[in-house]
Motif scaffolding. Structure first.
Motif, PDB file in Angstrom:
ATOM      1  N   PRO A  52      35.077  -3.062 -14.396  1.00 42.20           N
ATOM      2  CA  PRO A  52      33.690  -3.429 -14.695  1.00 42.20           C
ATOM      3  C   PRO A  52      32.790  -3.187 -13.476  1.00 42.20           C
ATOM      4  O   PRO A  52      33.256  -3.154 -12.341  1.00 42.20           O
ATOM      5  CB  PRO A  52      33.758  -4.923 -15.001  1.00 42.20           C
ATOM      6  CG  PRO A  52      35.188  -5.220 -15.245  1.00 42.20           C
ATOM      7  CD  PRO A  52      35.980  -4.191 -14.506  1.00 42.20           C
ATOM      8  N   ASP A  53      31.495  -3.042 -13.747  1.00 40.71           N
ATOM      9  CA  ASP A  53      30.540  -2.780 -12.675  1.00 40.71           C
ATOM     10  C   ASP A  53      30.604  -3.827 -11.569  1.00 40.71           C
ATOM     11  O   ASP A  53      30.496  -3.506 -10.387  1.00 40.71           O
ATOM     12  CB  ASP A  53      29.115  -2.716 -13.230  1.00 40.71           C
ATOM     13  CG  ASP A  53      28.885  -1.461 -14.047  1.00 40.71           C
ATOM     14  OD1 ASP A  53      29.648  -0.496 -13.892  1.00 40.71           O
ATOM     15  OD2 ASP A  53      27.927  -1.460 -14.842  1.00 40.71           O
ATOM     16  N   VAL A  54      30.799  -5.091 -11.947  1.00 39.79           N
ATOM     17  CA  VAL A  54      30.818  -6.164 -10.950  1.00 39.79           C
ATOM     18  C   VAL A  54      31.976  -5.966  -9.969  1.00 39.79           C
ATOM     19  O   VAL A  54      31.837  -6.217  -8.779  1.00 39.79           O
ATOM     20  CB  VAL A  54      30.857  -7.556 -11.631  1.00 39.79           C
ATOM     21  CG1 VAL A  54      32.182  -7.779 -12.335  1.00 39.79           C
ATOM     22  CG2 VAL A  54      30.621  -8.666 -10.623  1.00 39.79           C
ATOM     23  N   ALA A  55      33.110  -5.475 -10.463  1.00 38.01           N
ATOM     24  CA  ALA A  55      34.255  -5.236  -9.582  1.00 38.01           C
ATOM     25  C   ALA A  55      34.010  -4.010  -8.703  1.00 38.01           C
ATOM     26  O   ALA A  55      34.359  -4.009  -7.525  1.00 38.01           O
ATOM     27  CB  ALA A  55      35.524  -5.058 -10.404  1.00 38.01           C
ATOM     28  N   ALA A  56      33.407  -2.971  -9.284  1.00 36.75           N
ATOM     29  CA  ALA A  56      33.096  -1.778  -8.493  1.00 36.75           C
ATOM     30  C   ALA A  56      32.117  -2.114  -7.371  1.00 36.75           C
ATOM     31  O   ALA A  56      32.254  -1.636  -6.244  1.00 36.75           O
ATOM     32  CB  ALA A  56      32.521  -0.690  -9.398  1.00 36.75           C
ATOM     33  N   LYS A  57      31.139  -2.975  -7.678  1.00 38.25           N
ATOM     34  CA  LYS A  57      30.182  -3.393  -6.651  1.00 38.25           C
ATOM     35  C   LYS A  57      30.873  -4.201  -5.557  1.00 38.25           C
ATOM     36  O   LYS A  57      30.575  -4.039  -4.373  1.00 38.25           O
ATOM     37  CB  LYS A  57      29.050  -4.200  -7.281  1.00 38.25           C
ATOM     38  CG  LYS A  57      28.098  -3.353  -8.086  1.00 38.25           C
ATOM     39  CD  LYS A  57      27.038  -4.194  -8.768  1.00 38.25           C
ATOM     40  CE  LYS A  57      26.176  -3.329  -9.673  1.00 38.25           C
ATOM     41  NZ  LYS A  57      25.266  -4.132 -10.494  1.00 38.25           N
ATOM     42  N   ASP A 171      34.576  -8.687 -21.711  1.00 41.54           N
ATOM     43  CA  ASP A 171      33.411  -8.017 -22.272  1.00 41.54           C
ATOM     44  C   ASP A 171      32.649  -7.442 -21.078  1.00 41.54           C
ATOM     45  O   ASP A 171      32.006  -8.170 -20.327  1.00 41.54           O
ATOM     46  CB  ASP A 171      32.547  -9.024 -23.040  1.00 41.54           C
ATOM     47  CG  ASP A 171      31.254  -8.423 -23.558  1.00 41.54           C
ATOM     48  OD1 ASP A 171      31.009  -7.215 -23.330  1.00 41.54           O
ATOM     49  OD2 ASP A 171      30.482  -9.163 -24.184  1.00 41.54           O
ATOM     50  N   PHE A 172      32.743  -6.127 -20.886  1.00 41.38           N
ATOM     51  CA  PHE A 172      32.180  -5.510 -19.698  1.00 41.38           C
ATOM     52  C   PHE A 172      30.658  -5.618 -19.627  1.00 41.38           C
ATOM     53  O   PHE A 172      30.076  -5.414 -18.583  1.00 41.38           O
ATOM     54  CB  PHE A 172      32.604  -4.050 -19.594  1.00 41.38           C
ATOM     55  CG  PHE A 172      34.085  -3.891 -19.407  1.00 41.38           C
ATOM     56  CD1 PHE A 172      34.746  -4.563 -18.405  1.00 41.38           C
ATOM     57  CD2 PHE A 172      34.821  -3.083 -20.244  1.00 41.38           C
ATOM     58  CE1 PHE A 172      36.111  -4.427 -18.222  1.00 41.38           C
ATOM     59  CE2 PHE A 172      36.188  -2.932 -20.074  1.00 41.38           C
ATOM     60  CZ  PHE A 172      36.827  -3.614 -19.065  1.00 41.38           C
ATOM     61  N   SER A 173      30.029  -5.915 -20.747  1.00 36.65           N
ATOM     62  CA  SER A 173      28.576  -6.066 -20.735  1.00 36.65           C
ATOM     63  C   SER A 173      28.147  -7.498 -20.403  1.00 36.65           C
ATOM     64  O   SER A 173      26.965  -7.782 -20.282  1.00 36.65           O
ATOM     65  CB  SER A 173      27.982  -5.654 -22.090  1.00 36.65           C
ATOM     66  OG  SER A 173      28.475  -6.510 -23.108  1.00 36.65           O
ATOM     67  N   ASP A 174      29.110  -8.396 -20.232  1.00 37.08           N
ATOM     68  CA  ASP A 174      28.806  -9.797 -19.910  1.00 37.08           C
ATOM     69  C   ASP A 174      28.234  -9.877 -18.502  1.00 37.08           C
ATOM     70  O   ASP A 174      28.884  -9.521 -17.519  1.00 37.08           O
ATOM     71  CB  ASP A 174      30.080 -10.639 -20.014  1.00 37.08           C
ATOM     72  CG  ASP A 174      29.844 -12.120 -19.786  1.00 37.08           C
ATOM     73  OD1 ASP A 174      28.725 -12.512 -19.392  1.00 37.08           O
ATOM     74  OD2 ASP A 174      30.793 -12.894 -20.008  1.00 37.08           O
ATOM     75  N   THR A 175      27.014 -10.361 -18.385  1.00 34.87           N
ATOM     76  CA  THR A 175      26.359 -10.445 -17.075  1.00 34.87           C
ATOM     77  C   THR A 175      26.892 -11.598 -16.234  1.00 34.87           C
ATOM     78  O   THR A 175      26.558 -11.709 -15.058  1.00 34.87           O
ATOM     79  CB  THR A 175      24.833 -10.607 -17.246  1.00 34.87           C
ATOM     80  OG1 THR A 175      24.583 -11.761 -18.056  1.00 34.87           O
ATOM     81  CG2 THR A 175      24.227  -9.373 -17.892  1.00 34.87           C
ATOM     82  N   ASN A 176      27.715 -12.464 -16.817  1.00 32.15           N
ATOM     83  CA  ASN A 176      28.284 -13.584 -16.073  1.00 32.15           C
ATOM     84  C   ASN A 176      29.608 -13.247 -15.403  1.00 32.15           C
ATOM     85  O   ASN A 176      30.215 -14.108 -14.774  1.00 32.15           O
ATOM     86  CB  ASN A 176      28.481 -14.790 -17.001  1.00 32.15           C
ATOM     87  CG  ASN A 176      27.164 -15.313 -17.534  1.00 32.15           C
ATOM     88  OD1 ASN A 176      26.185 -15.403 -16.800  1.00 32.15           O
ATOM     89  ND2 ASN A 176      27.132 -15.633 -18.808  1.00 32.15           N
ATOM     90  N   LEU A 177      30.076 -12.016 -15.538  1.00 36.80           N
ATOM     91  CA  LEU A 177      31.324 -11.622 -14.885  1.00 36.80           C
ATOM     92  C   LEU A 177      31.171 -11.692 -13.375  1.00 36.80           C
ATOM     93  O   LEU A 177      30.127 -11.356 -12.828  1.00 36.80           O
ATOM     94  CB  LEU A 177      31.716 -10.198 -15.269  1.00 36.80           C
ATOM     95  CG  LEU A 177      32.260  -9.978 -16.666  1.00 36.80           C
ATOM     96  CD1 LEU A 177      32.555  -8.490 -16.876  1.00 36.80           C
ATOM     97  CD2 LEU A 177      33.499 -10.790 -16.911  1.00 36.80           C
TER      98      LEU A 177
END
Length: 193
Positions: A52-57, A171-177
């Motif tokens: 997910p984007d949060v992990a890549a960041k 859910d990769f679109s979840d902004t709370n990840l």
């Protein structure tokens, strides 16, 4: 070999491995579990092993901060020495670009080096698993526990690290990840680089 049982599972938990007779024969002949490259599942599920984007960041923050600092230092030095053609500055710029490429390559190798051996966690058999994995009803189910699997794996000589844990669907679109949400919760065998 290092075998770790993750916090997501209990050592007493029942595990099932549904397989065709061919796979059972291979298991008995080799006395080894086959670990499939995680990327091979991308054809059937493009999100399998997806970061997910949060992990890549988070990865970029951890490993990219050094590159960012070097780029800032380079820009400062370039402004100070703007009137001269300094080959050492060119070498520094080239080194920074090479470091950035190496970090991207390392991330790629890490993600490609993850292999899995999937089990189903349940106290009883699953009809759905029989249908999916028994090759037209001609198969077998092996039942064990996390503790017994751990014991069997730690006695093997792979030279690898294995983690036993549960799959966590996101859910990769979840902004709370958060970065902590993203982990590979399957039985992992990480390749040594």
């Amino acid at each position: 070999m290092e075998v770790k049982v993750g916090e997501s599972t209990s050592v007493d938990e029942s595990l099932w491995r549904y397989m065709s007779l061919d796979k059972l024969i291979n298991l008995l002949e080799t006395n080894q579990l086959y670990f499939t490259a995680l990327e091979s599942y991308n054809e059937s599920d493009p999100f399998e092993g997806y970061m997910p984007d949060v992990a890549a960041k988070a990865y970029a923050e951890i490993f990219g901060s050094e590159v960012s600092e070097l780029k800032k230092a380079y820009e400062s030095l370039k402004q100070i020495d703007a009137t001269q053609n300094n080959p050492k500055l060119d070498d520094l710029r080239d080194g920074i670009e090479k470091l950035s490429s190496l970090m991207q390559l390392a991330f790629h190798k890490i993600s490609k080096g993850i292999t899995v051996n999937c089990w189903h966690s349940n106290r009883v058999e699953s009809e759905a698993m029989w249908k999916l994995y028994s090759d037209g009803g001609k198969g077998i189910a092996v039942k064990t526990s996390v503790q017994r699997l751990h014991s069997a794996l730690k006695d093997q000589v792979f030279g690898k690290k294995i983690q036993i844990g549960k799959v966590k669907y996101l859910d990769f679109s979840d902004t709370n990840l958060t970065p902590k949400c993203w982990r590979a919760f399957k039985i992992l065998c990480q390749a040594n680089f």
